[in-house]
Design an enzyme around this catalytic site. Structure first.
Site, PDB file in Angstrom:
ATOM      1  NE  ARG A   1     -13.434  -3.592   7.467  1.00 62.13           N
ATOM      2  CZ  ARG A   1     -12.688  -3.726   6.377  1.00 62.13           C
ATOM      3  NH1 ARG A   1     -12.794  -4.807   5.619  1.00 62.13           N
ATOM      4  NH2 ARG A   1     -11.835  -2.795   6.033  1.00 62.13           N
TER       5      ARG A   1
ATOM      6  NE  ARG B   1      -4.486  -0.493   2.178  1.00 65.99           N
ATOM      7  CZ  ARG B   1      -5.296  -1.556   2.186  1.00 65.99           C
ATOM      8  NH1 ARG B   1      -4.801  -2.771   2.243  1.00 65.99           N
ATOM      9  NH2 ARG B   1      -6.596  -1.409   2.127  1.00 65.99           N
TER      10      ARG B   1
HETATM   11  P1  B4P Z   1      -8.532  -4.127   3.717  1.00 65.27           P
HETATM   12  O1  B4P Z   1      -9.067  -5.211   4.535  1.00 65.27           O
HETATM   13  O2  B4P Z   1      -7.476  -4.473   2.712  1.00 65.27           O
HETATM   14  O3  B4P Z   1      -9.862  -3.624   3.038  1.00 65.27           O
HETATM   15  P2  B4P Z   1     -10.551  -2.749   1.971  1.00 65.27           P
HETATM   16  O4  B4P Z   1      -9.547  -1.958   1.205  1.00 65.27           O
HETATM   17  O5  B4P Z   1     -11.548  -2.022   2.800  1.00 65.27           O
HETATM   18  O6  B4P Z   1     -11.451  -3.603   0.980  1.00 65.27           O
HETATM   19  P3  B4P Z   1     -11.425  -4.434  -0.412  1.00 65.27           P
HETATM   20  O7  B4P Z   1     -10.904  -3.681  -1.585  1.00 65.27           O
HETATM   21  O8  B4P Z   1     -10.803  -5.767  -0.132  1.00 65.27           O
HETATM   22  O9  B4P Z   1     -12.972  -4.561  -0.710  1.00 65.27           O
HETATM   23  P4  B4P Z   1     -14.006  -5.760  -0.713  1.00 65.27           P
HETATM   24  O10 B4P Z   1     -13.669  -6.831  -1.695  1.00 65.27           O
HETATM   25  O11 B4P Z   1     -14.242  -6.177   0.704  1.00 65.27           O
HETATM   26  O12 B4P Z   1      -7.907  -2.955   4.649  1.00 65.27           O
HETATM   27  C1  B4P Z   1      -8.457  -2.473   5.857  1.00 65.27           C
HETATM   28  C2  B4P Z   1      -7.504  -1.532   6.609  1.00 65.27           C
HETATM   29  O13 B4P Z   1      -6.345  -2.258   7.123  1.00 65.27           O
HETATM   30  C3  B4P Z   1      -6.853  -0.394   5.790  1.00 65.27           C
HETATM   31  O14 B4P Z   1      -7.702   0.757   5.698  1.00 65.27           O
HETATM   32  C4  B4P Z   1      -5.543  -0.104   6.595  1.00 65.27           C
HETATM   33  O15 B4P Z   1      -5.768   0.729   7.696  1.00 65.27           O
HETATM   34  C5  B4P Z   1      -5.134  -1.468   7.101  1.00 65.27           C
HETATM   35  N1  B4P Z   1      -4.144  -2.108   6.195  1.00 65.27           N
HETATM   36  C6  B4P Z   1      -4.356  -3.229   5.456  1.00 65.27           C
HETATM   37  N2  B4P Z   1      -3.258  -3.527   4.717  1.00 65.27           N
HETATM   38  C7  B4P Z   1      -2.331  -2.568   4.995  1.00 65.27           C
HETATM   39  C8  B4P Z   1      -1.023  -2.297   4.511  1.00 65.27           C
HETATM   40  N3  B4P Z   1      -0.439  -3.069   3.598  1.00 65.27           N
HETATM   41  N4  B4P Z   1      -0.354  -1.218   4.997  1.00 65.27           N
HETATM   42  C9  B4P Z   1      -0.918  -0.438   5.929  1.00 65.27           C
HETATM   43  N5  B4P Z   1      -2.163  -0.623   6.423  1.00 65.27           N
HETATM   44  C10 B4P Z   1      -2.889  -1.676   5.958  1.00 65.27           C
HETATM   45  O16 B4P Z   1     -15.299  -5.021  -1.306  1.00 65.27           O
HETATM   46  C11 B4P Z   1     -15.930  -3.979  -0.591  1.00 65.27           C
HETATM   47  C12 B4P Z   1     -17.447  -4.128  -0.680  1.00 65.27           C
HETATM   48  O17 B4P Z   1     -17.886  -4.003  -2.038  1.00 65.27           O
HETATM   49  C13 B4P Z   1     -17.935  -5.499  -0.195  1.00 65.27           C
HETATM   50  O18 B4P Z   1     -19.076  -5.314   0.594  1.00 65.27           O
HETATM   51  C14 B4P Z   1     -18.281  -6.240  -1.488  1.00 65.27           C
HETATM   52  O19 B4P Z   1     -19.334  -7.162  -1.325  1.00 65.27           O
HETATM   53  C15 B4P Z   1     -18.695  -5.108  -2.420  1.00 65.27           C
HETATM   54  N6  B4P Z   1     -18.380  -5.392  -3.820  1.00 65.27           N
HETATM   55  C16 B4P Z   1     -17.281  -6.022  -4.292  1.00 65.27           C
HETATM   56  N7  B4P Z   1     -17.326  -6.116  -5.663  1.00 65.27           N
HETATM   57  C17 B4P Z   1     -18.498  -5.505  -6.032  1.00 65.27           C
HETATM   58  C18 B4P Z   1     -19.125  -5.264  -7.303  1.00 65.27           C
HETATM   59  N8  B4P Z   1     -18.579  -5.655  -8.454  1.00 65.27           N
HETATM   60  N9  B4P Z   1     -20.295  -4.594  -7.321  1.00 65.27           N
HETATM   61  C19 B4P Z   1     -20.885  -4.177  -6.161  1.00 65.27           C
HETATM   62  N10 B4P Z   1     -20.351  -4.394  -4.918  1.00 65.27           N
HETATM   63  C20 B4P Z   1     -19.182  -5.051  -4.872  1.00 65.27           C
END
Ligand code: B4P
Length: 187
Positions: free
Chosen positions: A134, A89
């Site tokens: 969350r 990231r």
């Molecule tokens: P993550 O858990 O990585 O989460 P995310 O970015 O929120 O979600 P993602 O992109 O995976 O979305 P999803 O498929 O769930 O990070 C959480 C936190 O952890 C960060 O903010 C940070 O603070 C920390 N962190 C993690 N890694 C780090 C790193 N390397 N360095 C520093 N900090 C770090 O999809 C989201 C939603 O959309 C779901 O509800 C899904 O059902 C829906 N969805 C998916 N595809 C869809 C579609 N085509 N159409 C409609 N809805 C859809």
């Protein structure tokens, strides 16, 4: 052995598409978001530190997350490939990953970058927030996470462009439509 990075702003579907990739290709999955959420629910010292950053919509500092990634990678059994979901990231994280994989005689083969516009990200994450429990899925934190993405995470694209492995994927449409694009990119 294939090493794939799945990249994109918060809510772009990294976790959703990772599940489909794993099902089809049998890759091992490393999600730093999931690792951190487990540490938080287990109330470990690391989880306590990470919780404050996540609740504020900030990234966990590189020095913490790089160590976590390295030990997770060591524990991960991989036969065909590994998918890195939510890591790297920042550019220093991308450099650290390159060093780690070099030691294993590998490198990132493909960086799949999911492209989704701002308003769609917000509505997906607000919807997820209704059931995810969350603490970072509320409007104020979501806006912060997206701003942090543009400031600190988007520059990672340049890193993989220079490596020749950057592959943009249109991240809107149905989950299956997006997955079809990914399958094409994976060849
Ligand atoms: P993550 O858990 O990585 O989460 P995310 O970015 O929120 O979600 P993602 O992109 O995976 O979305 P999803 O498929 O769930 O990070 C959480 C936190 O952890 C960060 O903010 C940070 O603070 C920390 N962190 C993690 N890694 C780090 C790193 N390397 N360095 C520093 N900090 C770090 O999809 C989201 C939603 O959309 C779901 O509800 C899904 O059902 C829906 N969805 C998916 N595809 C869809 C579609 N085509 N159409 C409609 N809805 C859809």
């Amino acid at each position: 052995m294939k090493y794939i990075v799945i990249f994109g702003p918060p809510g772009s579907g990294k976790g959703t598409q990772s599940d489909k990739i794993i099902e089809k290709y049998g890759f091992s999955h490393i999600s730093t978001g999931e690792v951190l959420r487990t540490e938080i629910s287990d109330n470990t010292p690391l989880g306590k530190k990470a919780d404050t950053f996540i609740q504020n919509g900030q990234l966990v500092p590189d020095e913490l997350i790089v160590d976590i990634l390295a030990s997770t990678l060591d524990k991960t059994k991989a036969d065909t490939g590994v998918i890195f979901d939510g890591f790297p990231r920042t550019t220093p994280q991308a450099e650290a990953l390159r060093t780690m994989l070099k030691k294993r005689g590998g490198d990132v083969n493909l960086m799949l970058s999911l492209e989704v516009e701002h308003q769609e990200l917000i509505s997906r994450l607000l919807k997820r927030g209704e059931s995810s429990g969350r603490t970072d899925d509320n409007l104020e934190t979501i806006e912060k996470r997206i701003a942090v993405y543009h400031e600190q995470t988007a520059p990672v694209i340049k890193f993989y462009e220079a490596e020749g492995t950057y592959c943009p994927i249109k991240g809107t449409g149905t989950v299956d439509e997006i997955f079809e694009r990914i399958v094409k990119a994976l060849g």
